[in-house]
Design a protein around this motif. Structure first.
Motif: not given
Length: 448
Positions: A369-374, A402-415, A417-419
Motif C-alpha cells: 500500500g502507500d502512506s496517503t490514506q489508511k 507541496d507545502q500545503i499537504q505537509g502542513a495539513l498532515n505533518p505526521d503522515r510519513n513520520s516514524p 505513525r508507522f510504529e
C-alpha cells in the motif's frame, strides 16, 4: 421529445431529485454501508450528477434487465474451493443454477465457490456531460473560472479529446439500476442468476459452481441472452486452491499515480490525463509472480465502482490479473469520488480484508500500500486479528508535493505513525519504501 415534455422535464427534475433523496437515502445507507457521505465543502465545489439515482420504492418488484436499455458489468473475481466448514459464516444466494449440458440430470456436488459482483445501469437516460466537463475544466485550470459552459467546451477543443472525457464520465452520469436481476452464463457450462441489485446499483452473490475445473483455469462469465450478450461486460474468474501465496495491493498512489492528497490532482488523473503507473511497480509485480510462485492477486481500492472499466484497463495493461474490489458508492455529486478515497477508508478496507480471510484462510498474503490514506492502519489491524495470515507489509512513502499537504498532515510519513500502525507486529514484518527495488530485495531475502 415534444416541446411540452422538453419544458416540463427540467421543471420537474428538482422535485424528483428531492423525492429520491427522501425515499432512497435511508435504503442507500443500508445497502451500501461503505458509501461515504460527501462533505459540504465538496458538495459546494464539485459538479452535480443530477439524475444518477432513479426514483424507486422499497416494495418495487425485481425485474430482469432489458438488453435494449440496460448495461451490466460483471466484475472479475477469484473462486475458492468449497469449504463446508464455512457454511455458517456466509450467506449463499439461492441462484437457481442450471447445468447447460445436462439440464435433466441432478446437479453434481459443488466444487468451487465465488462471489459475483455486478453493477447495473440504465443507458437510455444518460445525462449530457457538458456541464460536468465544463466544471472540471474550470477546477483544474483548463478554462477560465468565469467562462460559461459553451466557452469552456470551446477552450477545451484544442487542448483535449472531449470524446475520451465523455466516455470516462459516462459511468458517473448513467443512472444506477436498482432491483434488477441478470441471468449469466459461466464458462458455457452453467447458468445462474445475479441480483436483485441494491439501491446502490450493485449486486453481490456468493455462488457455488456445480462443475469442476483445474486450479489456475480462467472462466468467462457473460449474459445468458439471445441473440447477443453485448450489453454486459464479461467477467473473468480465476480458480485458486486454498493454499499458496496471495498478494493484496492498493491501487491509487501505490501502483497508479492518482494524487490522492489533492482533489484537483484526482480529477486530473481520473478524467484528463493518461493513467500512469508508479515507476518500478509494473516490473516489481511481474517479478513477484516468480518470487511468490504465481500468487493470487487482489486489488483493494477506496475508488468507487464507477471507475471499474477505467481501472481494469489500467491493470490489464500494466499488472497481473486479479480481483479488483472497489467501494459500492452512489451519490449525486462528483465530490463522492474524493470522499471514497478519504472517508472511512480503514473501516471499509478491514471489512473487505476480513472477507478475503474467509475465502483463503490457509494462504499467506503479502500486502502492498502507500502512506496517503489508511493502508498502514488497515493492514496492521488485519495482521493483528489473524496472526500468521499476513507474511509481510510494504508501504510506499508518498512524498508531499507541496507545502500545503505537509502542513495539513505533518505526521503522515513520520516514524511514529508507522510504529503505531504496526504496534505488536514483528518489525521485520513491515517495511516503508521509496523505490520498488527495496521491496524486491526484501522479498528475495525471505524467499530464498
Amino acid at each position: 421529445m415534444s416541446s411540452l415534455e422538453s419544458y416540463l422535464r427540467p421543471a420537474l427534475q428538482p422535485a424528483q431529485d428531492a423525492l429520491v433523496t427522501i425515499i432512497d437515502s435511508l435504503q442507500l445507507r443500508k445497502d451500501a454501508p461503505f458509501s461515504p457521505d460527501v462533505p459540504k465543502h465538496l458538495l459546494d465545489s464539485m459538479p452535480d450528477l443530477t439524475g444518477r439515482l432513479l426514483l424507486t420504492f422499497p416494495w418495487s418488484q425485481a425485474r430482469p434487465v432489458d438488453p435494449s436499455q440496460h448495461s451490466v458489468w460483471v466484475f472479475d473475481n477469484t473462486a475458492c474451493r468449497v469449504q463446508p466448514s464455512q457454511d455458517a459464516k456466509v450467506d449463499k444466494h439461492e441462484a437457481e443454477p442450471m447445468i447447460i449440458a445436462n439440464p435433466n440430470e441432478p446437479l453434481p456436488p459443488p466444487s468451487w465457490e465465488v462471489e459475483y459482483v455486478a453493477a447495473y445501469f440504465s443507458r437510455e437516460t444518460c445525462r449530457d456531460p457538458s456541464h460536468v466537463i465544463a466544471h472540471i475544466a474550470r477546477l483544474v485550470g483548463l478554462a477560465r473560472e468565469a467562462a460559461s459552459e459553451e466557452e469552456c467546451l470551446e477552450e477545451l477543443k484544442d487542448k483535449l479529446d472531449i470524446t475520451l472525457i465523455k466516455k470516462q464520465l459516462e459511468p458517473f452520469l448513467n443512472p444506477i439500476l436498482p432491483r434488477h436481476t441478470i441471468r449469466i452464463k459461466i464458462a458455457d457450462t452453467e447458468t445462474q442468476t445475479l441480483g436483485p441489485s441494491s439501491s446502490s446499483g450493485i449486486s453481490s452473490d456468493l455462488l457455488r459452481l456445480h462443475f469442476d475445473a483445474p486450479a489456475g483455469t480462467q472462466l468467462t462469465t457473460t449474459a445468458n441472452s439471445d441473440p447477443s450478450p453485448c450489453f454486459t461486460t464479461p467477467g473473468q474468474t480465476i480458480l485458486a486452491e486454498p493454499t499458496g501465496w496471495g498478494l493484496i495491493s492498493d491501487i491509487d498512489d501505490t501502483i497508479k499515480i492518482t494524487g490522492t492528497l489533492s482533489p484537483i490532482a484526482v480529477l486530473k488523473s481520473t478524467f484528463i490525463e493518461t493513467p500512469t503507473p508508479v515507476p518500478g511497480m509494473p516490473q516489481l509485480y511481474a517479478d513477484l509472480m516468480k518470487l511468490l510462485h504465481d500468487p493470487t492477486f487482489f486489488y483493494l481500492s477506496g475508488s468507487p465502482y464507477n471507475l471499474y472499466p477505467f481501472l481494469r484497463d489500467f491493470r490489464k495493461k500494466h499488472f497481473p490479473d486479479g480481483t479488483m474490489i472497489l467501494r459500492d458508492a452512489s451519490w449525486q455529486n462528483l465530490g463522492g469520488l474524493i470522499s471514497s478515497l478519504s472517508v472511512n477508508v480503514q473501516q471499509y478496507k478491514v471489512d473487505r480484508l476480513e472477507k478475503m480471510h474467509t475465502w483463503f484462510p490457509q494462504r499467506q498474503f503479502v500486502c502492498i500500500g502507500d502512506s496517503t490514506q489508511k493502508d498502514p492502519e488497515s493492514y496492521g489491524e488485519i495482521a493483528r486479528r489473524h496472526p500468521g495470515w499476513i507474511k509481510a507489509i510494504y508501504i510506499r512513502r508518498v512524498p508531499d508535493e507541496d507545502q500545503i499537504q505537509g502542513a495539513l498532515n505533518p505526521d503522515r510519513n513520520s516514524p511514529e505513525r508507522f510504529e503505531a500502525a504496526f504496534k505488536g507486529l514483528d518489525t521485520k514484518m513491515w517495511l516503508i519504501f521509496d523505490e520498488a527495488d527495496e521491496v524486491r530485495k526484501n522479498i528475495q531475502l525471505w524467499t530464498k
